[in-house]
Design an enzyme around this catalytic site. Structure first.
Site, short mmCIF file in Angstrom:
data_model
loop_
_atom_site.label_atom_id
_atom_site.label_comp_id
_atom_site.label_asym_id
_atom_site.label_seq_id
_atom_site.Cartn_x
_atom_site.Cartn_y
_atom_site.Cartn_z
N GLN A 172 -3.54 5.94 10.06
CA GLN A 172 -4.37 6.93 9.39
C GLN A 172 -5.77 7.31 10.34
O GLN A 172 -6.07 6.58 11.21
CB GLN A 172 -4.95 6.35 8.27
CG GLN A 172 -3.97 5.92 7.06
CD GLN A 172 -4.93 5.17 5.99
OE1 GLN A 172 -5.65 4.36 6.31
NE2 GLN A 172 -4.43 5.54 4.77
N PRO A 173 -6.02 8.84 10.40
CA PRO A 173 -7.00 9.24 11.01
C PRO A 173 -8.20 8.38 10.41
O PRO A 173 -8.43 8.01 9.41
CB PRO A 173 -7.41 10.27 10.75
CG PRO A 173 -6.66 10.71 9.45
CD PRO A 173 -5.25 9.67 9.51
N GLU B 274 -8.52 2.90 -1.19
CA GLU B 274 -7.59 1.77 -1.94
C GLU B 274 -7.80 1.71 -3.35
O GLU B 274 -8.83 2.02 -3.82
CB GLU B 274 -7.46 0.45 -1.23
CG GLU B 274 -6.95 0.11 0.03
CD GLU B 274 -6.92 -1.19 0.45
OE1 GLU B 274 -6.27 -2.07 -0.16
OE2 GLU B 274 -7.19 -1.48 1.53
N LYS C 223 -2.31 -0.47 10.26
CA LYS C 223 -2.49 -1.51 9.52
C LYS C 223 -0.86 -1.58 8.90
O LYS C 223 -0.34 -0.93 8.69
CB LYS C 223 -3.56 -1.38 8.46
CG LYS C 223 -3.76 -0.44 7.63
CD LYS C 223 -4.80 -0.36 6.52
CE LYS C 223 -4.99 0.98 6.04
NZ LYS C 223 -6.15 1.14 5.20
N ARG D 66 -15.72 -9.52 7.00
CA ARG D 66 -16.88 -9.47 6.28
C ARG D 66 -17.49 -7.91 6.37
O ARG D 66 -17.31 -7.17 7.20
CB ARG D 66 -17.87 -10.35 6.89
CG ARG D 66 -17.37 -11.76 6.72
CD ARG D 66 -18.64 -12.78 7.38
NE ARG D 66 -18.18 -14.14 6.82
CZ ARG D 66 -18.24 -14.82 5.62
NH1 ARG D 66 -18.59 -14.16 4.46
NH2 ARG D 66 -17.85 -16.11 5.61
N LYS E 180 0.71 -1.17 -0.19
CA LYS E 180 -0.05 0.07 -0.01
C LYS E 180 0.98 1.26 -0.04
O LYS E 180 0.32 2.33 0.10
CB LYS E 180 -0.95 -0.17 1.12
CG LYS E 180 -2.05 -0.99 1.13
CD LYS E 180 -3.05 -1.02 2.19
CE LYS E 180 -4.02 -2.23 2.12
NZ LYS E 180 -3.29 -3.58 2.10
N GLU F 63 -7.73 -1.14 -5.94
CA GLU F 63 -7.28 -2.54 -5.82
C GLU F 63 -7.30 -3.21 -7.21
O GLU F 63 -8.29 -3.29 -8.12
CB GLU F 63 -8.49 -3.14 -5.09
CG GLU F 63 -8.92 -2.85 -3.70
CD GLU F 63 -8.18 -3.63 -2.78
OE1 GLU F 63 -7.36 -4.50 -3.14
OE2 GLU F 63 -8.33 -3.79 -1.58
N ARG G 211 -10.92 -1.91 -8.69
CA ARG G 211 -11.69 -1.40 -7.95
C ARG G 211 -11.26 -0.34 -7.18
O ARG G 211 -9.92 -0.53 -6.61
CB ARG G 211 -12.35 -2.39 -6.81
CG ARG G 211 -13.45 -2.10 -6.44
CD ARG G 211 -14.06 -3.16 -5.15
NE ARG G 211 -13.24 -2.95 -4.00
CZ ARG G 211 -12.86 -3.92 -3.19
NH1 ARG G 211 -13.04 -5.23 -3.33
NH2 ARG G 211 -12.19 -3.83 -2.27
#
Length: 312
Positions: free
Chosen positions: A181-182, A278, A140, A226, A97, A280, A263
Site C-alpha cells: 500500500q502507498p 482496518e 505487510k 506501540r 485482511k 477491527e 473498532r
C-alpha cells in the site's frame, strides 16, 4: 443495569494470550465493572487446554494478540467455543485482511492495495513492478496483528526498495499473502482515528500515531507496535465511513451475527477524506481508558449478552 441481571451470578471469560495472562491493562477495569453487574469475569488464555469454555455464559475475545502465526488454530478454537463474542464467523473473516478487498468492492473508501498471492510464485522482478514508483509504501502480510511483519519503505531509495522486495519474497515463501500500500503521510501529521462501537452504537474515538518508521526488522518484532494515543472527536464524515464499513460487513457476514464490539481505523487521504485502514472485529484494543463512560458501556453490553445467553 445491575437490577436487570438475574440474582444467580453469571460467568464471563475475557480471552487473552499467554504473554498477557491477566489481560491488557486497558481491559482490567472490566472485571470490577462486570462484578457490579453480577457477572463474574475472569481472564482466560485462548490456547490453555485446561480452560473449560463451556462453563461460561459468555466468552469475549480481548487481548488474544499472538494468534497470527497460528491463525488456522485460532479460528478452529473459535469454532469450538460456545457463546463466543465476537463469534467464529466474524473471526474467520476478519483475521485475514483480504476482507478489505471485499469492503472496497462494495464502496467503502479504503487505501489502494496491491495483493500478492504466494501461489503465483512471483519473481523479484515481478514484485518490483508491483511496488509504487513514487513515495513511501508499506508491505505487510494479510494475516497479522499489532503491525507484526510490517515495514515501511522509500520507493526512490534503491537499498530500501531492495529490502522491500526481500521482505515481500520472504513472506510469500512462507505461504503468506502480502499487501502493498502507498504510505499515507497523514499518519505522521494528523494521525489515525479509531472509532469504537459497542453493540453497533458509536461509543468513543481515539487518535493514534503508529511508530512505523522504516523497513521490517525480524529481530525487533514484538507482540504489537506501540502507538502514541490521545482522545479524539469523530467528525460526521468519519462516522459516515465507519457506519458504511459496518453496514457492508453486516451484508457479508451471516445475518445472525451481531458483533459486540468493533473498532474502525481511519486516516485522511491527500485531500482530507477518511480512508479505512482496518475494520477491527477480532481482538482490538478499545482504549476504554480514554472515555469516562466507556468501561460502563462495554460492561453493560457484555452483561446483557451474558444474561441473554443464560436464558436462551
Amino acid at each position: 443495569m445491575t437490577d436487570a441481571i438475574a440474582p444467580s451470578r453469571l460467568r464471563a471469560a475475557l480471552v487473552t494470550c499467554s504473554e498477557l495472562p491477566d489481560l491488557d491493562p486497558d481491559d482490567v477495569p472490566l472485571i470490577g465493572a462486570l462484578a457490579d453487574r453480577r457477572v463474574a469475569a475472569t481472564p482466560a488464555v485462548w490456547d490453555d487446554p485446561t480452560v473449560d469454555w463451556g462453563a461460561y455464559d459468555l466468552v469475549v475475545v480481548r487481548s488474544a494478540w499472538d494468534y497470527a502465526p497460528r491463525r488456522d488454530e485460532f479460528v478452529a478454537w473459535a469454532r469450538s467455543v460456545p457463546s463466543l463474542l465476537n463469534p467464529a464467523d466474524v473471526i474467520a473473516w476478519n483475521t485475514d485482511k483480504a476482507y478489505l478487498h471485499e469492503l472496497a468492492e462494495r464502496g467503502v473508501p479504503t487505501i489502494p492495495t496491491v495483493w500478492l498471492d504466494p501461489e503465483r510464485n512471483l519473481s523479484a522482478r515481478a514484485v518490483h513492478t508491483r511496488m509504487p514508483a513514487h513515495g513511501d509504501f508499506v508491505i505487510k502480510p494479510t494475516v497479522s496483528a499489532g503491525a507484526q511483519g510490517t515495514g515501511r519503505y522509500e520507493s526512490g531509495d534503491a537499498t530500501e526498495r531492495g529490502l522491500g522486495i526481500r521482505h515481500a519474497l520472504d513472506l510469500l515463501a512462507q505461504g503468506r499473502h502480502v499487501m502493498i500500500q502507498p504510505y499515507q503521510h497523514a499518519v505522521d501529521t494528523v494521525g489515525e482515528t479509531g472509532l469504537i462501537f459497542v453493540d453497533g452504537r458509536f461509543s468513543h474515538a481515539i487518535g493514534k500515531r503508529a511508530l512505523l518508521s522504516g523497513p521490517y526488522d525480524a529481530d525487533d518484532a514484538s507482540l504489537y507496535v506501540r502507538e502514541q494515543l490521545d482522545s479524539a472527536t469523530a467528525t460526521a464524515e468519519q462516522l459516515a465511513v465507519a457506519e458504511k464499513a459496518l453496514a457492508v460487513a453486516a451484508e457479508v457476514l451471516p445475518a445472525a451475527v451481531k458483533p459486540l464490539y468493533a473498532r474502525v481505523d481511519l486516516v485522511p487521504d491527500a485531500v482530507g477524506s477518511p480512508l479505512l485502514i482496518e475494520l477491527e472485529l477480532t481482538e482490538p484494543s478499545l482504549f476504554l481508558g480514554f472515555d469516562g463512560d466507556a468501561v460502563d458501556r462495554f460492561a453493560d453490553a457484555i452483561a446483557l449478552r451474558a444474561l441473554r445467553a443464560r436464558v436462551s
